[in-house]
Design an enzyme around this catalytic site. Structure first.
Site, PDB file in Angstrom:
ATOM      1  N   ASN A   9       9.873  -8.082  -5.172  1.00 10.50           N
ATOM      2  CA  ASN A   9      10.398  -9.414  -4.860  1.00 10.50           C
ATOM      3  C   ASN A   9       9.461 -10.434  -5.507  1.00 10.50           C
ATOM      4  O   ASN A   9       8.374 -10.693  -4.993  1.00 10.50           O
ATOM      5  CB  ASN A   9      10.458  -9.590  -3.337  1.00 10.50           C
ATOM      6  CG  ASN A   9      10.875 -11.002  -2.948  1.00 10.50           C
ATOM      7  OD1 ASN A   9      11.304 -11.794  -3.801  1.00 10.50           O
ATOM      8  ND2 ASN A   9      10.757 -11.331  -1.667  1.00 10.50           N
ATOM      9  N   LYS A  11       9.801 -13.531  -5.661  1.00 12.77           N
ATOM     10  CA  LYS A  11       9.848 -14.844  -4.994  1.00 12.77           C
ATOM     11  C   LYS A  11       9.994 -15.937  -6.063  1.00 12.77           C
ATOM     12  O   LYS A  11      10.667 -15.709  -7.061  1.00 12.77           O
ATOM     13  CB  LYS A  11       8.619 -15.029  -4.103  1.00 12.77           C
ATOM     14  CG  LYS A  11       8.451 -13.831  -3.155  1.00 12.77           C
ATOM     15  CD  LYS A  11       7.445 -14.021  -2.079  1.00 12.77           C
ATOM     16  CE  LYS A  11       7.433 -12.792  -1.167  1.00 12.77           C
ATOM     17  NZ  LYS A  11       6.530 -12.923  -0.032  1.00 12.77           N
ATOM     18  N   HIS A  95      15.434 -12.824   4.300  1.00 13.56           N
ATOM     19  CA  HIS A  95      13.985 -12.719   4.102  1.00 13.56           C
ATOM     20  C   HIS A  95      13.310 -13.731   5.037  1.00 13.56           C
ATOM     21  O   HIS A  95      13.836 -14.820   5.262  1.00 13.56           O
ATOM     22  CB  HIS A  95      13.617 -13.001   2.641  1.00 13.56           C
ATOM     23  CG  HIS A  95      12.178 -12.690   2.364  1.00 13.56           C
ATOM     24  ND1 HIS A  95      11.174 -13.570   2.667  1.00 13.56           N
ATOM     25  CD2 HIS A  95      11.577 -11.590   1.840  1.00 13.56           C
ATOM     26  CE1 HIS A  95      10.007 -13.015   2.340  1.00 13.56           C
ATOM     27  NE2 HIS A  95      10.222 -11.818   1.831  1.00 13.56           N
ATOM     28  N   GLU A  97      11.018 -15.741   4.643  1.00 11.57           N
ATOM     29  CA  GLU A  97      10.801 -17.083   4.077  1.00 11.57           C
ATOM     30  C   GLU A  97      12.084 -17.909   4.139  1.00 11.57           C
ATOM     31  O   GLU A  97      12.041 -19.127   4.331  1.00 11.57           O
ATOM     32  CB  GLU A  97      10.242 -16.948   2.647  1.00 11.57           C
ATOM     33  CG  GLU A  97       8.774 -16.527   2.690  1.00 11.57           C
ATOM     34  CD  GLU A  97       8.306 -15.654   1.563  1.00 11.57           C
ATOM     35  OE1 GLU A  97       8.959 -15.615   0.499  1.00 11.57           O
ATOM     36  OE2 GLU A  97       7.273 -14.975   1.741  1.00 11.57           O
ATOM     37  N   GLU A 166       9.552  -6.215   7.635  1.00  6.70           N
ATOM     38  CA  GLU A 166       8.441  -7.000   7.120  1.00  6.70           C
ATOM     39  C   GLU A 166       7.862  -7.855   8.238  1.00  6.70           C
ATOM     40  O   GLU A 166       8.390  -8.949   8.513  1.00  6.70           O
ATOM     41  CB  GLU A 166       8.906  -7.922   5.984  1.00  6.70           C
ATOM     42  CG  GLU A 166       9.505  -7.213   4.796  1.00  6.70           C
ATOM     43  CD  GLU A 166       9.447  -8.082   3.537  1.00  6.70           C
ATOM     44  OE1 GLU A 166       8.763  -7.688   2.592  1.00  6.70           O
ATOM     45  OE2 GLU A 166      10.056  -9.172   3.521  1.00  6.70           O
ATOM     46  N   GLY A 172       1.894 -11.766   2.506  1.00  4.38           N
ATOM     47  CA  GLY A 172       1.041 -12.649   1.708  1.00  4.38           C
ATOM     48  C   GLY A 172      -0.316 -12.920   2.329  1.00  4.38           C
ATOM     49  O   GLY A 172      -1.029 -13.824   1.893  1.00  4.38           O
ATOM     50  N   SER A 211       2.004  -7.256   2.342  1.00  2.00           N
ATOM     51  CA  SER A 211       0.686  -6.937   1.775  1.00  2.00           C
ATOM     52  C   SER A 211       0.569  -5.492   1.279  1.00  2.00           C
ATOM     53  O   SER A 211      -0.499  -4.877   1.381  1.00  2.00           O
ATOM     54  CB  SER A 211      -0.432  -7.268   2.771  1.00  2.00           C
ATOM     55  OG  SER A 211      -0.472  -8.674   2.997  1.00  2.00           O
TER      56      SER A 211
HETATM   57  P1  13P Z   1       3.562  -9.693  -0.026  1.00  2.00           P
HETATM   58  O1  13P Z   1       3.647  -8.313  -0.632  1.00  2.00           O
HETATM   59  O2  13P Z   1       3.063 -10.719  -0.994  1.00  2.00           O
HETATM   60  O3  13P Z   1       2.837  -9.668   1.271  1.00  2.00           O
HETATM   61  O4  13P Z   1       5.065 -10.142   0.296  1.00  2.00           O
HETATM   62  C1  13P Z   1       5.889  -9.270   0.986  1.00  2.00           C
HETATM   63  C2  13P Z   1       7.280  -9.773   0.937  1.00  2.00           C
HETATM   64  O5  13P Z   1       7.611 -10.789   1.515  1.00  2.00           O
HETATM   65  C3  13P Z   1       8.248  -9.031   0.127  1.00  2.00           C
HETATM   66  O6  13P Z   1       9.548  -9.461   0.363  1.00  2.00           O
END
Ligand code: 13P
Length: 250
Positions: A9, A11, A95, A97, A166, A172, A211
């Protein structure tokens, strides 16, 4: 029985030339290796270029989101019909976010999952608790609600459904969940899937995200109920992402 699914992903990262360079490198690395399904999920702007580059290759393509209405006055949105037109195989739905920064609720997420399935595309339904929800001790309640409402529009055939667990506090932050916690949650989700979809629930793949990096990926990807990873930050470099995907070989 379930082929692991490892997805990048990106982003809100990468221009079109950067996306092309990444994919060209990843295609060199992937070769003809089987045993793991590798999917790249770029920004909307890079989807057409990515679809062209990846056609006929073993790499899959996904969109980070899609709006359930087929067309209309929804400024700034991109419909499921439009991402289907580009040729994506997967769409992320809900997601964290989207949920936390853009106020998406369970009902909208459920409509997205339903529209994605109706287009013959596989939804990756993202679920997971925030730190506050974890501290309050209601982790399963949160995840169960997200699952229930997320698949509310599906019948008893989950088709290609994928669930990504997640935990929001792990995204992150560099602080991944403990593999034992990820396994416990995935096992609980599996029981729920069997209740909801019967024996077909066993076909649904459950990813862990939050992560994931080259050091911890092997630990997650060897868990019995974890069938892949959804990788954010560590997926932005093709060599690093491939090193993670390779650790899913069973
Ligand atoms: P990170 O791997 O940067 O923690 O993000 C995970 C994520 O949100 C994948 O969709």
């Amino acid at each position: 029985m379930r082929t692991p699914l490892v997805a990048a992903n990106w982003k809100m990262h990468k221009t079109i030339p950067e996306a092309r360079a990444y994919l060209e490198r990843l295609l060199e690395l992937v070769g003809r290796e089987a045993g793991v399904e590798v999917v790249v999920i770029p920004s909307f702007t890079s989807l057409p270029a990515a679809a062209e580059l990846l056609a006929g290759t073993p790499l899959g393509l996904g969109a980070q989101d899609a709006y359930p209405e087929p067309a209309g006055a929804y400024t700034g949105e991109v419909s499921v019909t439009q991402v289907a037109d580009v040729g994506v195989h997967y769409v992320l739905c809900g997601h964290s976010e989207r949920r936390n920064l853009f106020g998406e609720g369970d009902e909208l997420v459920g409509r997205k999952v339903q529209a994605v399935v109706a287009h013959g595309i596989t939804p990756i339904l993202c679920v997971g608790e925030t730190l506050d929800e974890r501290r309050a001790g209601g982790v399963w309640k949160v995840v169960e609600r997200q699952l229930e409402r997320g698949v509310a529009g599906l019948n008893d055939n989950p088709r290609g459904l994928v669930i990504a667990y997640e935990p929001v506090w792990a995204i992150g932050t560099g602080v991944a969940a403990q593999p034992s916690d990820a396994q416990a949650m995935a096992a609980r989700i599996r029981v729920w899937l069997r209740k909801r979809f019967g024996a077909r629930g066993d076909r649904v793949r459950i990813q862990y995200g939050g992560s994931v990096n080259t050091d911890n990926a092997g630990g997650f990807l060897s868990l019995p109920d974890v069938d892949g990873a959804l990788v954010g930050g560590a997926s932005l470099d093709p060599d690093t992402f491939w090193a993670i995907a390779r650790s899913a070989h069973r």
